[in-house]
Design a protein around this motif. Structure first.
Motif, PDB file in Angstrom:
ATOM      1  N   PRO A  55       0.607  -1.045  -0.198  1.00  0.00           N
ATOM      2  CA  PRO A  55      -0.053   0.025  -0.082  1.00  0.00           C
ATOM      3  C   PRO A  55       0.875   1.210   0.158  1.00  0.00           C
ATOM      4  O   PRO A  55       1.710   1.216   0.661  1.00  0.00           O
ATOM      5  CB  PRO A  55      -0.718  -0.139   1.406  1.00  0.00           C
ATOM      6  N   LYS A  56       0.384   2.346  -0.754  1.00  0.00           N
ATOM      7  CA  LYS A  56       1.261   3.664  -0.891  1.00  0.00           C
ATOM      8  C   LYS A  56       1.095   4.348   0.630  1.00  0.00           C
ATOM      9  O   LYS A  56      -0.016   4.240   1.222  1.00  0.00           O
ATOM     10  CB  LYS A  56       0.703   4.331  -1.738  1.00  0.00           C
ATOM     11  N   THR A  57       2.119   4.673   1.079  1.00  0.00           N
ATOM     12  CA  THR A  57       2.116   5.458   2.536  1.00  0.00           C
ATOM     13  C   THR A  57       1.985   6.753   2.240  1.00  0.00           C
ATOM     14  O   THR A  57       2.272   7.443   0.953  1.00  0.00           O
ATOM     15  CB  THR A  57       3.486   5.196   3.153  1.00  0.00           C
ATOM     16  N   SER A  58       1.522   7.816   3.145  1.00  0.00           N
ATOM     17  CA  SER A  58       1.388   9.085   3.177  1.00  0.00           C
ATOM     18  C   SER A  58       1.970   9.516   4.177  1.00  0.00           C
ATOM     19  O   SER A  58       2.386   9.224   5.333  1.00  0.00           O
ATOM     20  CB  SER A  58      -0.286   9.297   3.296  1.00  0.00           C
ATOM     21  N   THR A  59       2.601  10.798   3.671  1.00  0.00           N
ATOM     22  CA  THR A  59       3.365  11.560   4.815  1.00  0.00           C
ATOM     23  C   THR A  59       2.378  12.249   5.983  1.00  0.00           C
ATOM     24  O   THR A  59       1.210  12.475   5.467  1.00  0.00           O
ATOM     25  CB  THR A  59       3.959  12.755   4.118  1.00  0.00           C
ATOM     26  N   PRO A  60       2.819  12.758   6.814  1.00  0.00           N
ATOM     27  CA  PRO A  60       1.677  13.329   7.911  1.00  0.00           C
ATOM     28  C   PRO A  60       1.018  14.483   7.216  1.00  0.00           C
ATOM     29  O   PRO A  60      -0.005  14.710   7.562  1.00  0.00           O
ATOM     30  CB  PRO A  60       2.596  13.508   9.163  1.00  0.00           C
ATOM     31  N   ALA A  61       1.942  15.389   6.547  1.00  0.00           N
ATOM     32  CA  ALA A  61       1.194  16.402   5.768  1.00  0.00           C
ATOM     33  C   ALA A  61      -0.046  15.901   5.114  1.00  0.00           C
ATOM     34  O   ALA A  61      -1.166  16.533   5.024  1.00  0.00           O
ATOM     35  CB  ALA A  61       2.000  16.990   4.972  1.00  0.00           C
ATOM     36  N   THR A  62       0.126  15.000   4.253  1.00  0.00           N
ATOM     37  CA  THR A  62      -0.983  14.473   3.473  1.00  0.00           C
ATOM     38  C   THR A  62      -2.097  13.739   4.458  1.00  0.00           C
ATOM     39  O   THR A  62      -3.499  14.074   4.049  1.00  0.00           O
ATOM     40  CB  THR A  62      -0.370  13.189   2.633  1.00  0.00           C
ATOM     41  N   LEU A  63      -1.854  13.014   5.286  1.00  0.00           N
ATOM     42  CA  LEU A  63      -2.808  12.614   6.114  1.00  0.00           C
ATOM     43  C   LEU A  63      -3.691  13.734   6.912  1.00  0.00           C
ATOM     44  O   LEU A  63      -4.947  13.509   7.093  1.00  0.00           O
ATOM     45  CB  LEU A  63      -2.120  11.889   7.468  1.00  0.00           C
ATOM     46  N   THR A  64      -3.093  14.856   6.945  1.00  0.00           N
ATOM     47  CA  THR A  64      -3.842  16.027   7.742  1.00  0.00           C
ATOM     48  C   THR A  64      -4.606  16.813   6.858  1.00  0.00           C
ATOM     49  O   THR A  64      -5.216  17.892   7.399  1.00  0.00           O
ATOM     50  CB  THR A  64      -2.989  16.639   8.870  1.00  0.00           C
ATOM     51  N   SER A  65      -3.933  16.693   5.446  1.00  0.00           N
ATOM     52  CA  SER A  65      -4.571  17.585   4.519  1.00  0.00           C
ATOM     53  C   SER A  65      -6.151  17.651   4.328  1.00  0.00           C
ATOM     54  O   SER A  65      -6.684  16.366   4.057  1.00  0.00           O
ATOM     55  CB  SER A  65      -3.816  17.751   3.268  1.00  0.00           C
ATOM     56  N   THR A  66      -6.969  18.654   4.242  1.00  0.00           N
ATOM     57  CA  THR A  66      -8.187  18.606   3.927  1.00  0.00           C
ATOM     58  C   THR A  66      -8.505  19.308   2.563  1.00  0.00           C
ATOM     59  O   THR A  66      -9.676  19.439   2.039  1.00  0.00           O
ATOM     60  CB  THR A  66      -9.069  19.236   4.885  1.00  0.00           C
ATOM     61  N   SER A  67      -7.402  19.754   1.859  1.00  0.00           N
ATOM     62  CA  SER A  67      -7.655  20.531   0.505  1.00  0.00           C
ATOM     63  C   SER A  67      -7.647  19.497  -0.652  1.00  0.00           C
ATOM     64  O   SER A  67      -8.231  20.043  -1.686  1.00  0.00           O
ATOM     65  CB  SER A  67      -6.429  21.605   0.430  1.00  0.00           C
ATOM     66  N   SER A  68      -7.423  18.273  -0.598  1.00  0.00           N
ATOM     67  CA  SER A  68      -7.344  17.426  -1.549  1.00  0.00           C
ATOM     68  C   SER A  68      -8.797  16.795  -1.581  1.00  0.00           C
ATOM     69  O   SER A  68      -8.789  15.953  -0.574  1.00  0.00           O
ATOM     70  CB  SER A  68      -6.097  16.574  -1.545  1.00  0.00           C
ATOM     71  N   PRO A  69      -9.456  16.729  -2.539  1.00  0.00           N
ATOM     72  CA  PRO A  69     -10.803  16.020  -2.777  1.00  0.00           C
ATOM     73  C   PRO A  69     -10.329  14.749  -2.815  1.00  0.00           C
ATOM     74  O   PRO A  69      -9.418  14.307  -3.621  1.00  0.00           O
ATOM     75  CB  PRO A  69     -11.227  16.631  -3.878  1.00  0.00           C
ATOM     76  N   MET A  70     -11.411  13.723  -2.452  1.00  0.00           N
ATOM     77  CA  MET A  70     -11.233  12.532  -2.520  1.00  0.00           C
ATOM     78  C   MET A  70     -11.768  12.139  -3.680  1.00  0.00           C
ATOM     79  O   MET A  70     -12.692  12.449  -4.332  1.00  0.00           O
ATOM     80  CB  MET A  70     -12.050  11.666  -1.368  1.00  0.00           C
ATOM     81  N   ALA A  71     -11.263  10.923  -4.394  1.00  0.00           N
ATOM     82  CA  ALA A  71     -12.171  10.424  -5.482  1.00  0.00           C
ATOM     83  C   ALA A  71     -13.456  10.054  -5.406  1.00  0.00           C
ATOM     84  O   ALA A  71     -14.034   9.634  -4.388  1.00  0.00           O
ATOM     85  CB  ALA A  71     -11.313   8.969  -5.949  1.00  0.00           C
ATOM     86  N   GLY A  72     -14.541  10.491  -6.326  1.00  0.00           N
ATOM     87  CA  GLY A  72     -15.735  10.540  -6.246  1.00  0.00           C
ATOM     88  C   GLY A  72     -16.441  11.494  -5.099  1.00  0.00           C
ATOM     89  O   GLY A  72     -17.740  11.419  -4.851  1.00  0.00           O
ATOM     90  N   ALA A  73     -15.743  12.748  -5.092  1.00  0.00           N
ATOM     91  CA  ALA A  73     -16.080  13.725  -4.199  1.00  0.00           C
ATOM     92  C   ALA A  73     -17.478  14.231  -4.911  1.00  0.00           C
ATOM     93  O   ALA A  73     -17.560  14.470  -6.186  1.00  0.00           O
ATOM     94  CB  ALA A  73     -15.179  14.772  -4.116  1.00  0.00           C
ATOM     95  N   GLY A  74     -18.397  14.406  -3.983  1.00  0.00           N
ATOM     96  CA  GLY A  74     -19.872  15.071  -4.525  1.00  0.00           C
ATOM     97  C   GLY A  74     -20.840  13.828  -5.027  1.00  0.00           C
ATOM     98  O   GLY A  74     -21.951  14.134  -5.320  1.00  0.00           O
ATOM     99  N   PHE A  75     -20.348  12.746  -5.165  1.00  0.00           N
ATOM    100  CA  PHE A  75     -21.124  11.505  -5.616  1.00  0.00           C
ATOM    101  C   PHE A  75     -22.049  11.173  -4.431  1.00  0.00           C
ATOM    102  O   PHE A  75     -21.793  10.948  -3.400  1.00  0.00           O
ATOM    103  CB  PHE A  75     -20.110  10.361  -6.012  1.00  0.00           C
ATOM    104  N   GLN A  76     -23.342  10.892  -5.066  1.00  0.00           N
ATOM    105  CA  GLN A  76     -24.418  10.557  -4.006  1.00  0.00           C
ATOM    106  C   GLN A  76     -24.930   9.098  -4.550  1.00  0.00           C
ATOM    107  O   GLN A  76     -25.174   8.856  -5.485  1.00  0.00           O
ATOM    108  CB  GLN A  76     -25.701  11.489  -4.038  1.00  0.00           C
TER     109      GLN A  76
END
Length: 207
Positions: A55-76
């Motif tokens: 699995p790809k690891t993430s840096t602490p900065a990435t883990l706490t970031s809220t500016s990057s939208p997730m895949a499927g953002a806005g999908f209902q």
């Protein structure tokens, strides 16, 4: 002897084959039959899902970031009880997303092994999204799931399908990290109930 006397032996084999397929299509059983044959192919291990080596690891900065939208953002999505669920509500969990349809033999072929995977990795940190793309098919999907006895969570789109999940083929499966990134994708049917997939999901959930 009357040479013009009818005999079943005189009927070409292809006529019988055509008649069998006609009956299967007329009764709607062709999907189940083809799916069953493809399930046998999965049992050989030749179509095991391919996972990244780790699995790809993430840096602490990435883990706490809220500016990057997730895949499927806005999908209902709508669950089988009619409740609308925001895909983004699953952020923070590993998401196993499978796009399927009741009329798709390869989808039907792989669903039992996905059910088995679901039972083995049961965790509040791993969310399963079995997303049916049957058109106007809520009742059809509910009957199909009840008949098969599947217990994994099933949804239908309640808004336009996100671009990230548009695939030239179904079934298509996506594994999304807790940070909302697609870390693995499989186009076409595969065997998911394997030690490799289980290990990948569990390690990703522990990050």
């Amino acid at each position: 002897m009357d040479r013009n006397k009818f005999s079943f032996k005189s009927i070409p084999g292809w006529v019988y084959t055509l008649a069998i397929f006609a009956v299967l299509y007329a009764t709607g059983l062709h999907t189940e039959v083809i799916g069953g044959v493809q399930r046998l192919l999965l049992a050989t291990g030749l179509k095991n899902a391919e996972m990244p080596t780790a699995p790809k690891t993430s840096t602490p900065a990435t883990l706490t970031s809220t500016s990057s939208p997730m895949a499927g953002a806005g999908f209902q999505m709508t669950d089988l009880e009619g409740k609308v669920v925001a895909f983004e509500s699953l952020k923070g969990k590993v998401i196993f997303l499978n796009v399927w349809a009741t009329w798709c033999p390869p989808c039907i072929a792989e669903m039992p092994n996905i059910q088995s995977l679901y039972e083995k990795v049961g965790s509040d940190k791993i969310a399963f999204v079995m997303l049916s793309v049957d058109q106007n098919g809520m009742d059809k999907v509910k009957k199909f799931i009840a008949k098969k006895g599947f217990t994994f969570p099933v949804y239908l789109p309640a808004s336009q399908m996100p671009e990230e999940f548009n695939s030239p083929a179904i079934p298509s499966t996506y594994i999304i990290s807790p940070q909302g990134k697609i870390v693995a994708q499989q186009n076409g049917m595969a065997e998911y109930d394997t030690p490799e997939v289980i290990d990948f999901l569990q390690k990703l959930a522990s990050k």
